[in-house]
Scaffold this motif. Structure first.
Motif, PDB file in Angstrom:
ATOM      1  N   HIS A 200       3.934   3.686   2.839  1.00 21.27           N
ATOM      2  CA  HIS A 200       5.236   3.645   2.183  1.00 21.27           C
ATOM      3  C   HIS A 200       6.041   4.877   2.619  1.00 21.27           C
ATOM      4  CE1 HIS A 200       8.324   3.495  -0.895  1.00 21.27           C
ATOM      5  NE2 HIS A 200       7.897   2.271  -1.221  1.00 21.27           N
TER       6      HIS A 200
ATOM      7  N   PRO B 295       7.446  12.575   3.140  1.00 30.38           N
ATOM      8  CA  PRO B 295       8.225  11.472   2.600  1.00 30.38           C
ATOM      9  C   PRO B 295       9.596  11.388   3.264  1.00 30.38           C
ATOM     10  CG  PRO B 295       7.262  12.767   0.826  1.00 30.38           C
ATOM     11  CD  PRO B 295       7.044  13.519   2.100  1.00 30.38           C
TER      12      PRO B 295
ATOM     13  N   SER C 260       0.835  -1.205   0.000  1.00 30.29           N
ATOM     14  CA  SER C 260       0.000   0.000   0.000  1.00 30.29           C
ATOM     15  C   SER C 260       0.864   1.247   0.000  1.00 30.29           C
ATOM     16  CB  SER C 260      -0.924   0.010   1.223  1.00 30.29           C
ATOM     17  OG  SER C 260      -0.178   0.210   2.411  1.00 30.29           O
ATOM     18  N   ASP C 261       0.369   2.282  -0.678  1.00 27.81           N
ATOM     19  CA  ASP C 261       1.098   3.546  -0.704  1.00 27.81           C
ATOM     20  C   ASP C 261       1.019   4.268   0.639  1.00 27.81           C
ATOM     21  OD1 ASP C 261       1.908   3.393  -3.376  1.00 27.81           O
ATOM     22  OD2 ASP C 261      -0.007   4.188  -4.082  1.00 27.81           O
ATOM     23  N   LEU C 262      -0.087   4.092   1.341  1.00 31.38           N
ATOM     24  CA  LEU C 262      -0.341   4.884   2.542  1.00 31.38           C
ATOM     25  C   LEU C 262       0.798   4.812   3.551  1.00 31.38           C
ATOM     26  CD1 LEU C 262      -2.265   6.685   4.127  1.00 31.38           C
ATOM     27  CD2 LEU C 262      -3.343   4.599   5.032  1.00 31.38           C
TER      28      LEU C 262
ATOM     29  N   ASP D 185       8.028   6.724   1.122  1.00 30.71           N
ATOM     30  CA  ASP D 185       8.140   7.777   0.117  1.00 30.71           C
ATOM     31  C   ASP D 185       6.801   8.427  -0.216  1.00 30.71           C
ATOM     32  OD1 ASP D 185      10.871   7.422  -0.127  1.00 30.71           O
ATOM     33  OD2 ASP D 185      10.650   5.880  -1.681  1.00 30.71           O
ATOM     34  N   PHE D 186       5.743   8.043   0.495  1.00 24.37           N
ATOM     35  CA  PHE D 186       4.404   8.568   0.204  1.00 24.37           C
ATOM     36  C   PHE D 186       4.054   9.660   1.200  1.00 24.37           C
ATOM     37  CE2 PHE D 186      -0.296   8.404   0.212  1.00 24.37           C
ATOM     38  CZ  PHE D 186      -0.544   8.503  -1.153  1.00 24.37           C
ATOM     39  N   GLU D 187       3.671  10.822   0.700  1.00 27.88           N
ATOM     40  CA  GLU D 187       3.339  11.939   1.571  1.00 27.88           C
ATOM     41  C   GLU D 187       1.870  11.918   1.966  1.00 27.88           C
ATOM     42  OE1 GLU D 187       3.601  16.856   1.709  1.00 27.88           O
ATOM     43  OE2 GLU D 187       4.422  15.728   0.009  1.00 27.88           O
ATOM     44  N   THR D 188       1.607  12.173   3.234  1.00 30.01           N
ATOM     45  CA  THR D 188       0.239  12.287   3.727  1.00 30.01           C
ATOM     46  C   THR D 188       0.098  13.589   4.508  1.00 30.01           C
ATOM     47  OG1 THR D 188       0.536  11.265   5.925  1.00 30.01           O
ATOM     48  CG2 THR D 188       0.252   9.778   4.056  1.00 30.01           C
TER      49      THR D 188
END
Length: 254
Positions: free
Chosen positions: A240, A250, A236-238, A242-245
């Motif tokens: 990861h 990241p 999942s990207d959530l 390198d994934f910004e939320t």
């Protein structure tokens, strides 16, 4: 007041706290005796009247509710799983509205959630399936033509099929006709979360054989799709790095 309460998928401790409290406070309980765990009734208070709706018609159920209302009593209509899924609650609500009787709903844990727990399954896996179709086969009662099993199978999403364990041969045929391969993973989950729960992993092509050899012909869910074997999915990207939320930058920017 009438409360429609989801009893959960089977295990007595899977009812919600709110549902348990309503059972404890009820003056009248009408429960789906063919499916609801009767141990839940041990929570009722002394003097509470109990009716088994498996032996009643809609008209008889509504009459019990009306009689309780006239006497100022609180009624719990206890449905298996979550009342919103194959609970036949809308027709009851319409009757209550016509009679000017107030009601509320209390959600419950559906058996499709219980089945996922039994299999340690995630229905929605990245790059595998992001949709879940909840449906059933046409049997003694029909389904809309546009919702025929083969039509849904064409989507190749995860499918959770209720009320169809007695028609596994035909179900397999309709799934294959709709586009699933015979080798597509499938599962039978018998009485999810009950003490005698049983899970069987098979394929679309071996559903009927599995049902016969395991003695499963009712009270079971059929789950179809690649999510059953949870292989070849993408992380999942959530979560990861390198994934910004909204809550996390990241790793490359930290």
């Amino acid at each position: 007041m009438i409360y429609f309460v989801g009893a959960g998928s089977g295990a007595v401790d899977l009812i919600t706290v709110r549902g348990q409290r309503l059972i404890q406070e009820a003056d009248v309980i009408i429960y789906a005796g063919s499916l609801v765990n009767p141990m839940l009734l041990e929570e009722k208070k002394p003097g509470c009247e109990v009716f088994n709706s498996a032996e009643m018609t809609l008209e008889e159920v509504i009459q019990v509710m009306k009689d309780a209302e006239k006497m100022g009593k609180m009624t719990v209509r206890l449905h298996t799983g979550d009342p919103s899924i194959y609970g036949a609650v809308r027709e009851q609500m319409d009757c209550l509205e016509q009679a000017g009787i107030s009601y509320e709903s209390c959600p419950g844990v559906s058996s499709f959630c219980g089945a996922a727990a039994a299999l340690n399954l995630e229905y929605t896996l990245p790059d595998v399936s992001q949709s879940v179709i909840i449906t059933r086969m046409a049997g003694r009662t029909p389904v809309p033509e546009k919702e025929e099993i083969a039509e849904f199978a064409a989507h190749q999403a995860t499918m959770v099929i209720f009320l169809s364990a007695g028609m596994l041969e035909e179900l397999s045929e309709r799934l294959i006709a709709g586009g699933y391969q015979k080798s597509t993973p499938a599962a039978l989950v018998y009485k999810a979360t009950w003490p005698d729960e049983k899970t069987c992993i098979c394929t679309v092509g071996t559903l009927a054989e599995t049902g016969r050899t395991q003695g499963i012909s009712k009270t079971a869910l059929v789950i179809v799709g690649d999510a059953v074997t949870h292989s070849h999915y993408r992380r999942s990207d959530l979560y990861h790095p390198d994934f910004e939320t909204e809550f996390r930058k990241p790793s490359s920017q930290s």
